[in-house]
Design an enzyme around this catalytic site. Structure first.
Site, PDB file in Angstrom:
ATOM      1  NE  ARG A  50      -2.845   0.397   3.464  1.00 32.52           N
ATOM      2  CZ  ARG A  50      -2.245   0.814   4.584  1.00 32.52           C
ATOM      3  NH1 ARG A  50      -1.653   2.004   4.627  1.00 32.52           N
ATOM      4  NH2 ARG A  50      -2.209   0.052   5.649  1.00 32.52           N
ATOM      5  CE1 TYR A 102     -17.873   9.436 -16.473  1.00 30.12           C
ATOM      6  CE2 TYR A 102     -16.587   9.790 -14.498  1.00 30.12           C
ATOM      7  CZ  TYR A 102     -17.483   9.037 -15.228  1.00 30.12           C
ATOM      8  OH  TYR A 102     -17.988   7.882 -14.696  1.00 30.12           O
ATOM      9  CG  ASP A 174      -9.738  14.390 -17.046  1.00 24.62           C
ATOM     10  OD1 ASP A 174      -9.089  13.774 -17.911  1.00 24.62           O
ATOM     11  OD2 ASP A 174     -10.643  13.882 -16.374  1.00 24.62           O
ATOM     12  CE  LYS A 199     -12.530   6.559 -19.579  1.00 26.90           C
ATOM     13  NZ  LYS A 199     -13.598   5.720 -19.164  1.00 26.90           N
TER      14      LYS A 199
END
Ligand code: PLP
Length: 374
Positions: A50, A102, A174, A199
């Site tokens: 982590r 988005y 973005d 994407k």
């Protein structure tokens, strides 16, 4: 040696010294043997996955280099990457955000962060006067997508970076649609770049992931790193490995997506059943000049407005054979989607279809569109 992005992406991982493998292993171990005084000696040494993992570290350093940033953090999705940045702000902070982006990010801000004291003003980022008018003394963050999803609007990143700087605010771009192959927001003055790795970066419809890249490893970057490591929304080693593999062919894929998309856009723009094509590098785009100045390539994403309204748009989707009716974009397969039907609180036109051009031959895609529109 100063490497170009394509070379840098291919050579992002060194040959594995234990085996000579040129493909890096996926390190699944969650825990690592470390020096007794561990973190005191070296806060970045491997201890627990982590905190850090070799596959994550490799992906993060390549993404930082490709975007021209100082540091990157790989997170479990593009949405979680945005969530982490909002969590790193403080109640009372103000955000100026694009009114077209988005939709999930708007849901995060309105449903979860507004009650928590983080307030957002939405503006049309193509209108610089509106951006300036929305700024307040407590504005900490300006968020834009360029091109936007799904209206394919562009924002002048350099001009908005100037406004953000004037008000001492941080500009976040973005860059999911354009990718670092087509557009470098940090070079244009942005402070943070967020990308959904889901994407183009991973590129094969099989990875969910996100990354945040900071131009400087300052206070906000450090807070995001703490949130990622303590909160645990990290990207898994397997997904880091897949995204890093995707980076090796990113440049060639984005070029192919862009070339095919321009051919498809040119075909659709002339078709009598199509009202409008929204594609940055098509001369009919209202911000074509800005697209040529700011984006080296148009990418594979476009939207089309179909004559005859919602019914005609849905009929077109149903008649297509090679385009799959599916969400997302940036992968090998061409996808098409009626956005109004899936966006919560949508203001997207009812006759709009979002189209993601995949890696099929453009002539086959055009033939499929031709038969579906006949
Ligand atoms: N940014 C853009 C432009 C998107 O289109 C999406 C998702 O479609 C996201 C961010 C969110 O990414 P993810 O689906 O990886 O959470």
């Amino acid at each position: 040696m100063r490497l170009r992005p394509e070379t840098r992406a291919v050579h992002s991982a060194a040959t594995d010294p234990s085996s000579g493998a040129i493909v890096p292993p996926i390190v699944l171990s969650t825990t690592f043997e470390y020096e007794t005084t561990g973190l005191e000696q070296d806060p970045d040494q491997l201890i627990y996955t982590r905190w850090q993992n070799p596959n994550r570290a490799a992906l993060e350093s390549t993404m930082a280099a490709l975007e021209g940033g100082a540091v990157a953090h790989a997170i479990s999705s593009g949405s979680a990457a945005m969530l982490t940045i909002f969590q790193a702000l403080r109640p009372g902070d103000h955000i100026v955000s694009s009114d077209d982006m988005y939709f999930g990010i708007r849901v995060q801000l309105n449903e979860f962060f507004a009650p928590w004291g983080l307030h957002t003003t939405y503006v049309n980022m193509s209108d610089l006067d509106a951006v300036r008018a929305a700024m307040r003394p407590e504005t900490r963050l300006v968020i834009l997508e360029s091109p936007t999803n799904p209206m394919i609007r562009l924002a002048d990143i350099a001009a908005i970076a100037d406004i953000a700087q004037e008000f001492d605010a941080t500009l976040l771009v973005d860059n999911t649609v354009a990718t670092p192959v087509a557009q470098n927001p940090i070079q244009l003055g942005a402070d943070i770049v967020v990308i959904s790795l889901t994407k183009y970066i991973a590129g094969h419809h099989d990875v969910l992931g996100g990354v945040v890249i900071f131009a400087e490893d300052g206070e906000l970057a450090q807070r995001v790193m703490r949130l990622v490591r303590i909160g645990g929304g990290v990207l898994s080693p397997m997904n880091c490995w897949l995204a890093a593999r995707g980076l090796q062919s990113l440049s060639q894929r984005v070029r192919a997506h862009s070339e095919s998309a321009l051919e498809v856009a040119c075909f659709l723009a002339e078709h009598p059943k199509i009202e409008q094509v929204l594609y940055p590098h098509h001369p009919s785009h209202p911000q074509y000049e800005l697209a040529l100045r700011q984006m080296a390539l148009g990418s594979g994403l476009m939207s089309i407005l179909v004559k005859g309204g919602r019914g005609s748009a849905l009929e077109l989707v149903n008649r297509l054979q090679l385009f799959t009716n599916a969400t997302s974009f940036g992968g090998t397969h061409s996808l098409i989607e009626h956005r109004e039907s899936i966006e919560e609180g949508s203001s997207t036109p009812a006759n709009l279809l979002r189209v993601s051009i995949g890696l099929e031959h453009p002539a086959d895609l055009i033939a499929d569109l031709q038969q579906a529109l006949a």
